[in-house]
Motif scaffolding. Structure first.
Motif, PDB file in Angstrom:
ATOM      1  N   THR A 197      42.870  30.880  44.833  1.00  0.00           N
ATOM      2  CA  THR A 197      42.001  31.095  45.055  1.00  0.00           C
ATOM      3  C   THR A 197      41.535  32.273  44.335  1.00  0.00           C
ATOM      4  O   THR A 197      42.294  33.098  44.477  1.00  0.00           O
ATOM      5  N   ASN A 198      40.655  32.828  43.730  1.00  0.00           N
ATOM      6  CA  ASN A 198      40.010  34.003  43.007  1.00  0.00           C
ATOM      7  C   ASN A 198      39.132  34.719  44.211  1.00  0.00           C
ATOM      8  O   ASN A 198      38.166  33.818  44.435  1.00  0.00           O
ATOM      9  N   ASP A 214      47.112  33.648  48.306  1.00  0.00           N
ATOM     10  CA  ASP A 214      46.143  33.473  48.931  1.00  0.00           C
ATOM     11  C   ASP A 214      46.496  32.657  50.275  1.00  0.00           C
ATOM     12  O   ASP A 214      47.976  32.482  50.332  1.00  0.00           O
ATOM     13  N   LEU A 250      50.129  35.652  43.411  1.00  0.00           N
ATOM     14  CA  LEU A 250      48.999  35.639  42.425  1.00  0.00           C
ATOM     15  C   LEU A 250      49.229  34.170  42.163  1.00  0.00           C
ATOM     16  O   LEU A 250      48.212  33.365  41.862  1.00  0.00           O
ATOM     17  N   TYR A 268      36.174  37.050  43.811  1.00  0.00           N
ATOM     18  CA  TYR A 268      35.462  37.403  42.805  1.00  0.00           C
ATOM     19  C   TYR A 268      34.570  38.352  42.978  1.00  0.00           C
ATOM     20  O   TYR A 268      34.752  39.775  42.518  1.00  0.00           O
TER      21      TYR A 268
END
Ligand SMILES: Cc1cc2nc3c(=O)[nH]c(=O)nc-3n(C[C@H](O)[C@H](O)[C@H](O)COP(=O)(O)OP(=O)(O)OC[C@H]3O[C@@H](n4cnc5c(N)ncnc54)[C@H](O)[C@@H]3O)c2cc1C
Length: 262
Positions: free
Chosen positions: A224-225, A94, A219, A227
Motif C-alpha cells: 500500500t502507498n 501497512d 515499507l 497518496y
C-alpha cells in the motif's frame, strides 16, 4: 482453552489532528488508549475464562515500546500473558505486512484455540488486519461478532448485518472480530493493576524473535502507498426547508434543479 487477543494501541481519535504540511497524525501530547473494539474482544475472552478457569488469555500487540502500557492495562483487566512485537524493522508496515508479522508471531504460540481481534482500529480504520491474520494462518474467520458462545470444539457466532444477523457455527481454531455490541468491557481492578506491574510480565519479541522474511515487512514489504492524507473541509451550513409539504417539495425540486442535480 487458549485464547489470543490482538490489541492495538491507538491515539484517542477524538483529539487527533493532522499536520497540514506532512499529512501525518500529530501524536505529540495525544493520549493513547486500547482500541475500543479490542476491549470488547478482550472482554469476550475474559468472560470465557470466567466460566472456565483453565482458559488462558494471551494479549498480543505490535507497536512501539510505549504499547507496553496498553498491554499492562489488558493484564490488569485479567489477561494472563502479554507479548509486545516491537522493533525498528517492523516500522512502516501497512496492513498486509502488519498481519504477516502478527501471524508469524502467533505461529510461535502453540495450540491456540481462538484468536480475537477488534473489527476495526479507530486510527487506521481499515478492518483488514483481523481477516488477513486468519488468511495468513489458514484458519476460518467470522467478522462482526455481536454474540459468541463456546460449544465444545466450535464457537457459535451471531454476526451482525445492518438489519438482520446470521448465526454461524465455526470450528476452532478460528479467528473472530468483535464489535462494540458484543459486551461491556470490565474495568481494571486495583489488585489487577498491582499484578500487572509486579507479578505479570510483558514479553518483548523483536525482529530476531519473529520468523519473518525481511523482504515482506516494513515499507519495503508493504504493497500500500498512501497518496495523500488530509482533513476534509468543513461543509457549509445546510438549509432547512419549512412550510407545507407541497411547497417544500416544490422548493426542494427547484433547488436541486438550480444545482443541476436533476
Ligand atoms: C504505507 C503505510 C505505512 C504505514 N506505516 C506505519 C508506521 O510506520 N507506523 C504505524 O504505527 N503504522 C503505520 N501504518 C499503519 C499500519 O499499517 C496500520 O495501523 C496497521 O496495519 C493496522 O491497520 P488498521 O489500523 O487499519 O487496523 P484494522 O485492520 O482496522 O484493525 C483491526 C484489528 O486488528 C488488530 N490489530 C491491528 N493492528 C494491530 C497491531 N499493531 N497490533 C495488534 N493488533 C492489531 C486489532 O485487533 C484491531 O482491532 C502504515 C500504513 C501504510 C498503509
Amino acid at each position: 482453552m487458549k485464547i489470543i487477543v490482538c490489541i492495538k494501541q491507538v491515539p484517542d481519535t477524538t483529539e487527533v489532528k493532522l499536520d497540514p504540511k506532512t499529512g501525518r497524525l500529530i501524536r505529540d501530547g495525544v493520549p493513547s488508549i486500547i482500541n475500543p473494539d479490542d476491549k470488547n474482544s478482550l472482554e469476550a475472552a475474559l468472560q470465557i475464562k470466567d466460566n472456565d478457569p483453565d482458559t488462558r488469555v494471551i494479549v498480543v500487540s505490535m507497536g512501539p515500546p510505549q504499547a507496553d502500557i496498553a498491554l499492562r492495562e489488558a493484564l490488569a483487566m485479567g489477561a494472563d500473558e502479554a507479548i509486545l512485537i516491537s522493533g525498528r524493522e517492523f516500522g512502516g508496515s501497512d496492513t498486509w505486512a502488519t498481519s504477516y508479522i502478527i501471524a508469524s508471531a502467533i505461529k510461535k504460540i502453540p495450540d491456540y484455540d481462538l484468536i480475537l481481534c477488534g473489527r476495526q482500529a479507530i486510527d487506521g480504520d481499515t478492518a483488514q488486519v483481523g481477516p488477513q491474520i486468519a488468511e495468513q494462518l489458514g484458519i476460518p474467520q467470522v467478522t462482526y461478532a455481536q454474540k459468541i458462545e463456546v460449544n465444545g470444539d466450535t464457537i457459535i457466532v451471531q454476526r451482525q448485518y445492518e438489519d438482520f444477523y446470521q448465526n454461524i457455527e465455526v470450528k476452532m481454531p478460528c479467528l473472530i472480530t468483535a464489535i462494540k455490541e458484543l459486551n461491556e468491557p470490565r474495568y481494571m481492578t486495583p489488585g489487577g493493576i498491582a499484578d500487572a506491574y509486579s507479578v505479570k510480565n510483558v514479553t518483548v519479541w523483536g525482529f530476531a524473535d519473529v520468523p519473518v522474511d525481511p523482504e515482506k515487512i516494513g515499507l519495503k514489504g508493504s504493497p500500500t502507498n498512501v497518496y495523500r492524507t488530509f482533513s476534509p473541509e468543513a461543509k457549509g451550513m445546510g438549509r432547512i426547508l419549512d412550510g407545507s409539504d407541497r411547497n417544500t417539495v416544490k422548493e426542494l425540486l427547484s433547488e436541486l434543479d438550480n444545482k443541476h442535480l436533476l
